[in-house]
Scaffold this active site. Structure first.
Site, PDB file in Angstrom:
ATOM      1  N   LEU A  17       0.821  -1.556   0.162  1.00 27.64           N
ATOM      2  CA  LEU A  17       0.061   0.000   0.306  1.00 27.64           C
ATOM      3  C   LEU A  17       0.689   1.095   0.252  1.00 27.64           C
ATOM      4  O   LEU A  17       0.501   2.369  -0.572  1.00 27.64           O
ATOM      5  CB  LEU A  17      -0.763  -0.050   0.890  1.00 27.64           C
ATOM      6  CG  LEU A  17      -1.948  -1.142   2.010  1.00 27.64           C
ATOM      7  CD1 LEU A  17      -2.902  -1.106   2.585  1.00 27.64           C
ATOM      8  CD2 LEU A  17      -2.710  -1.268   0.030  1.00 27.64           C
ATOM      9  N   ALA A  38      15.806  -0.270   6.045  1.00 30.87           N
ATOM     10  CA  ALA A  38      16.545  -0.414   5.291  1.00 30.87           C
ATOM     11  C   ALA A  38      15.877  -1.083   4.021  1.00 30.87           C
ATOM     12  O   ALA A  38      16.184  -0.446   2.996  1.00 30.87           O
ATOM     13  CB  ALA A  38      17.549   0.277   5.984  1.00 30.87           C
ATOM     14  N   HIS A 118      -9.246  -6.882  11.566  1.00 33.73           N
ATOM     15  CA  HIS A 118      -9.042  -7.452  12.358  1.00 33.73           C
ATOM     16  C   HIS A 118      -9.877  -7.137  12.966  1.00 33.73           C
ATOM     17  O   HIS A 118      -9.692  -8.006  14.526  1.00 33.73           O
ATOM     18  CB  HIS A 118      -7.773  -8.275  12.020  1.00 33.73           C
ATOM     19  CG  HIS A 118      -7.988  -8.949  10.626  1.00 33.73           C
ATOM     20  ND1 HIS A 118      -7.958 -10.185  10.214  1.00 33.73           N
ATOM     21  CD2 HIS A 118      -7.433  -8.793   9.413  1.00 33.73           C
ATOM     22  CE1 HIS A 118      -8.137 -10.907   9.109  1.00 33.73           C
ATOM     23  NE2 HIS A 118      -7.452  -9.629   8.030  1.00 33.73           N
ATOM     24  N   TYR A 141      -2.520  -9.894  15.987  1.00 36.66           N
ATOM     25  CA  TYR A 141      -2.057  -9.181  15.015  1.00 36.66           C
ATOM     26  C   TYR A 141      -3.616  -7.918  15.652  1.00 36.66           C
ATOM     27  O   TYR A 141      -3.098  -6.431  14.972  1.00 36.66           O
ATOM     28  CB  TYR A 141      -2.042  -9.017  13.103  1.00 36.66           C
ATOM     29  CG  TYR A 141      -2.725  -8.225  12.228  1.00 36.66           C
ATOM     30  CD1 TYR A 141      -1.490  -7.469  12.300  1.00 36.66           C
ATOM     31  CD2 TYR A 141      -3.712  -8.183  11.992  1.00 36.66           C
ATOM     32  CE1 TYR A 141      -1.517  -6.259  10.393  1.00 36.66           C
ATOM     33  CE2 TYR A 141      -3.807  -7.237  10.447  1.00 36.66           C
ATOM     34  CZ  TYR A 141      -2.870  -6.717  10.098  1.00 36.66           C
ATOM     35  OH  TYR A 141      -3.349  -5.025   9.586  1.00 36.66           O
TER      36      TYR A 141
HETATM   37  P1  NAI Z   1       3.428  -4.561   3.591  1.00 38.95           P
HETATM   38  O1  NAI Z   1       3.500  -5.919   4.418  1.00 38.95           O
HETATM   39  O2  NAI Z   1       3.254  -4.515   2.016  1.00 38.95           O
HETATM   40  O3  NAI Z   1       3.906  -2.935   4.250  1.00 38.95           O
HETATM   41  C1  NAI Z   1       4.418  -3.339   5.599  1.00 38.95           C
HETATM   42  C2  NAI Z   1       5.618  -2.516   5.419  1.00 38.95           C
HETATM   43  O4  NAI Z   1       6.106  -2.125   6.864  1.00 38.95           O
HETATM   44  C3  NAI Z   1       6.622  -3.388   4.974  1.00 38.95           C
HETATM   45  O5  NAI Z   1       7.084  -2.795   4.353  1.00 38.95           O
HETATM   46  C4  NAI Z   1       7.224  -3.211   6.457  1.00 38.95           C
HETATM   47  O6  NAI Z   1       9.225  -3.307   5.786  1.00 38.95           O
HETATM   48  C5  NAI Z   1       7.523  -2.154   6.702  1.00 38.95           C
HETATM   49  N1  NAI Z   1       7.860  -2.757   8.764  1.00 38.95           N
HETATM   50  C6  NAI Z   1       7.820  -3.780   9.448  1.00 38.95           C
HETATM   51  N2  NAI Z   1       7.875  -3.965  10.188  1.00 38.95           N
HETATM   52  C7  NAI Z   1       8.774  -2.291  10.519  1.00 38.95           C
HETATM   53  C8  NAI Z   1       9.371  -1.513  11.526  1.00 38.95           C
HETATM   54  N3  NAI Z   1       9.621  -1.990  12.769  1.00 38.95           N
HETATM   55  N4  NAI Z   1      10.301  -0.373  11.408  1.00 38.95           N
HETATM   56  C9  NAI Z   1       9.391   0.130  10.276  1.00 38.95           C
HETATM   57  N5  NAI Z   1       8.896  -0.678   8.887  1.00 38.95           N
HETATM   58  C10 NAI Z   1       9.096  -1.799   9.158  1.00 38.95           C
HETATM   59  O7  NAI Z   1       1.446  -3.982   4.347  1.00 38.95           O
HETATM   60  P2  NAI Z   1       0.585  -2.959   3.059  1.00 38.95           P
HETATM   61  O8  NAI Z   1      -0.859  -4.740   2.553  1.00 38.95           O
HETATM   62  O9  NAI Z   1       1.637  -2.399   2.148  1.00 38.95           O
HETATM   63  O10 NAI Z   1      -0.146  -2.796   4.686  1.00 38.95           O
HETATM   64  C11 NAI Z   1      -0.089  -1.547   5.026  1.00 38.95           C
HETATM   65  C12 NAI Z   1      -0.724  -1.248   6.585  1.00 38.95           C
HETATM   66  O11 NAI Z   1      -1.785  -1.167   5.660  1.00 38.95           O
HETATM   67  C13 NAI Z   1      -0.566  -2.002   7.189  1.00 38.95           C
HETATM   68  O12 NAI Z   1      -0.054  -1.229   8.897  1.00 38.95           O
HETATM   69  C14 NAI Z   1      -0.909  -3.155   7.536  1.00 38.95           C
HETATM   70  O13 NAI Z   1      -1.650  -3.561   8.438  1.00 38.95           O
HETATM   71  C15 NAI Z   1      -2.574  -2.634   6.833  1.00 38.95           C
HETATM   72  N6  NAI Z   1      -4.054  -2.819   6.144  1.00 38.95           N
HETATM   73  C16 NAI Z   1      -3.366  -3.450   5.621  1.00 38.95           C
HETATM   74  C17 NAI Z   1      -4.664  -3.801   3.798  1.00 38.95           C
HETATM   75  C18 NAI Z   1      -4.426  -4.541   2.814  1.00 38.95           C
HETATM   76  O14 NAI Z   1      -5.637  -5.486   2.631  1.00 38.95           O
HETATM   77  N7  NAI Z   1      -2.852  -4.911   2.530  1.00 38.95           N
HETATM   78  C19 NAI Z   1      -5.638  -4.368   5.628  1.00 38.95           C
HETATM   79  C20 NAI Z   1      -5.973  -3.696   6.439  1.00 38.95           C
HETATM   80  C21 NAI Z   1      -4.685  -3.483   6.801  1.00 38.95           C
HETATM   81  C1  15L Z   2      -5.272  -6.653   6.606  1.00 39.93           C
HETATM   82  O1  15L Z   2      -5.243  -6.616   7.949  1.00 39.93           O
HETATM   83  C2  15L Z   2      -3.965  -7.546   5.973  1.00 39.93           C
HETATM   84  O2  15L Z   2      -2.772  -7.000   5.848  1.00 39.93           O
HETATM   85  C3  15L Z   2      -4.257  -7.900   4.479  1.00 39.93           C
HETATM   86  O3  15L Z   2      -3.021  -8.643   4.307  1.00 39.93           O
HETATM   87  C4  15L Z   2      -5.737  -9.056   4.283  1.00 39.93           C
HETATM   88  O4  15L Z   2      -5.238 -10.119   5.006  1.00 39.93           O
HETATM   89  C5  15L Z   2      -6.500  -8.150   5.486  1.00 39.93           C
HETATM   90  O5  15L Z   2      -6.497  -7.418   6.601  1.00 39.93           O
HETATM   91  C6  15L Z   2      -7.746  -9.048   4.940  1.00 39.93           C
HETATM   92  O6  15L Z   2      -8.255  -8.722   5.673  1.00 39.93           O
HETATM   93  O7  15L Z   2      -8.866  -8.663   3.682  1.00 39.93           O
END
Ligand code: NAI
Ligand code: 15L
Length: 283
Positions: A17, A38, A118, A141
């Site tokens: 995202l 990093a 969640h 989570y």
């Molecule tokens: P993603 O896993 O692709 O990106 C998360 C990023 O956070 C990664 O690039 C990772 O390196 C970084 N990260 C992890 N631990 C870290 C740390 N200790 N310090 C700094 N950076 C760190 O996840 P995505 O899909 O891009 O989601 C982005 C956010 O949106 C997350 O917080 C996720 O929980 C939330 N989210 C995403 C959903 C989805 O459908 N993709 C649904 C609901 C929530």
């Molecule tokens: C989330 O919170 C996760 O970050 C994502 O990977 C999906 O699994 C999403 O929820 C979902 O519930 O579909």
């Protein structure tokens, strides 16, 4: 061009995202600072003019430096799936505490926090929820996201930092399965929603589900979306013919809103979902 912010920070910028939101967020700020661990950040090709600062969210001093001069934050960084507690504690819970403490000390005005559906994953799919319904996280989570909503509430009440907690559903190019017909948000709708969450006046502390205008939504989004001025342009229903036959295994994963996450953890002897969930329909 008039921009809403002098310096805007995006965490989790190397993630799925984060990469999708970098261009629309760049349009809102004179300076967009992006951050991630990093190594993932080094792999991302960033648009010209974006400032990249590697930072582990679990490192309080580094987070404090990261927030220098920042007016607003889109906080996506952290572990984004269900898993064992210790890594989630460091990246998500300690990371959120570090972020809000640094925000307080650095004078940040607003945070848009990527919470998650969640937080309420233990409700049945047949139920329609509002953000006011009792949280029922479905694992470590979801619990960490509930902590995020709690600390956001605290820092609004005590220190006047505004937060919009977006309980994002499933942000993908298309809904992956039948559940996704309820939980999906298109990436353009997500960009619009995050923009509204950053710029809507006087939000204070607000929780809003983040989905497209889905016909089969599990969540009543009307009030929060009105406050944010968000109007989605997509509806997952368009994809129904392709995905409505794609189901989770029978049981909690199919029955409850959290879907496949109900099939994971708690990583010990009791590695299953509590079946009593099925009888507990009270909101
Ligand atoms: P993603 O896993 O692709 O990106 C998360 C990023 O956070 C990664 O690039 C990772 O390196 C970084 N990260 C992890 N631990 C870290 C740390 N200790 N310090 C700094 N950076 C760190 O996840 P995505 O899909 O891009 O989601 C982005 C956010 O949106 C997350 O917080 C996720 O929980 C939330 N989210 C995403 C959903 C989805 O459908 N993709 C649904 C609901 C929530
Ligand atoms: C989330 O919170 C996760 O970050 C994502 O990977 C999906 O699994 C999403 O929820 C979902 O519930 O579909």
């Amino acid at each position: 061009m008039t921009t809403a912010f002098e310096t805007l920070l995006l965490t989790g910028a190397a993630g799925t995202l984060g990469r999708a939101l970098t261009p629309p967020l760049q349009a809102l700020a004179q300076r967009l600072r992006v951050s991630d661990l990093a190594e993932p950040l080094l792999r991302v090709t960033l648009p010209a003019g974006v400032e990249a600062v590697p930072c582990d969210l679990a490192d309080a001093a580094a987070v404090h430096r990261l927030l220098r001069g920042v007016q607003a934050i889109v906080h996506l960084g952290g572990i984004s799936v269900e898993g064992p507690f210790e890594p989630i504690l460091q990246a998500n819970i300690r990371g959120l505490h570090n972020l809000y403490e640094a925000a307080r000390r650095q004078g940040v005005r607003r945070v848009v926090f990527a919470s998650s559906n969640h937080v309420t994953g233990c409700y049945r799919q047949a139920q329609t929820l509002t953000p006011q319904d009792r949280p029922r996280p479905d694992g470590n989570y979801g619990l960490s996201k509930l902590f995020g909503e709690g600390i956001a509430s605290l820092y609004w009440d005590r220190f006047g930092i505004e937060t919009v907690c977006l309980r994002i559903g499933t942000a993908t190019p298309a809904p992956p399965d039948k559940r996704g017909l309820s939980t999906w948000i298109s990436l353009p709708d997500l960009a619009r929603l995050v923009t509204c969450a950053l710029t809507a006046p006087g939000v204070g502390f607000l929780v809003a589900y983040g989905i497209s205008g889905n016909t089969r939504a599990f969540w009543d989004t009307a009030q929060a979306w009105q406050q944010l001025g968000f109007v989605p342009e997509h509806d997952a229903e368009t994809f129904a013919p392709q995905v409505q036959h794609l189901l989770q295994p029978e049981g909690p994963q199919r029955l409850l809103q959290g879907g496949s996450f109900l099939g994971l953890g708690p990583y010990g002897d009791e590695d299953r979902c509590n079946e009593r969930n099925d009888d507990n329909t009270a909101a």
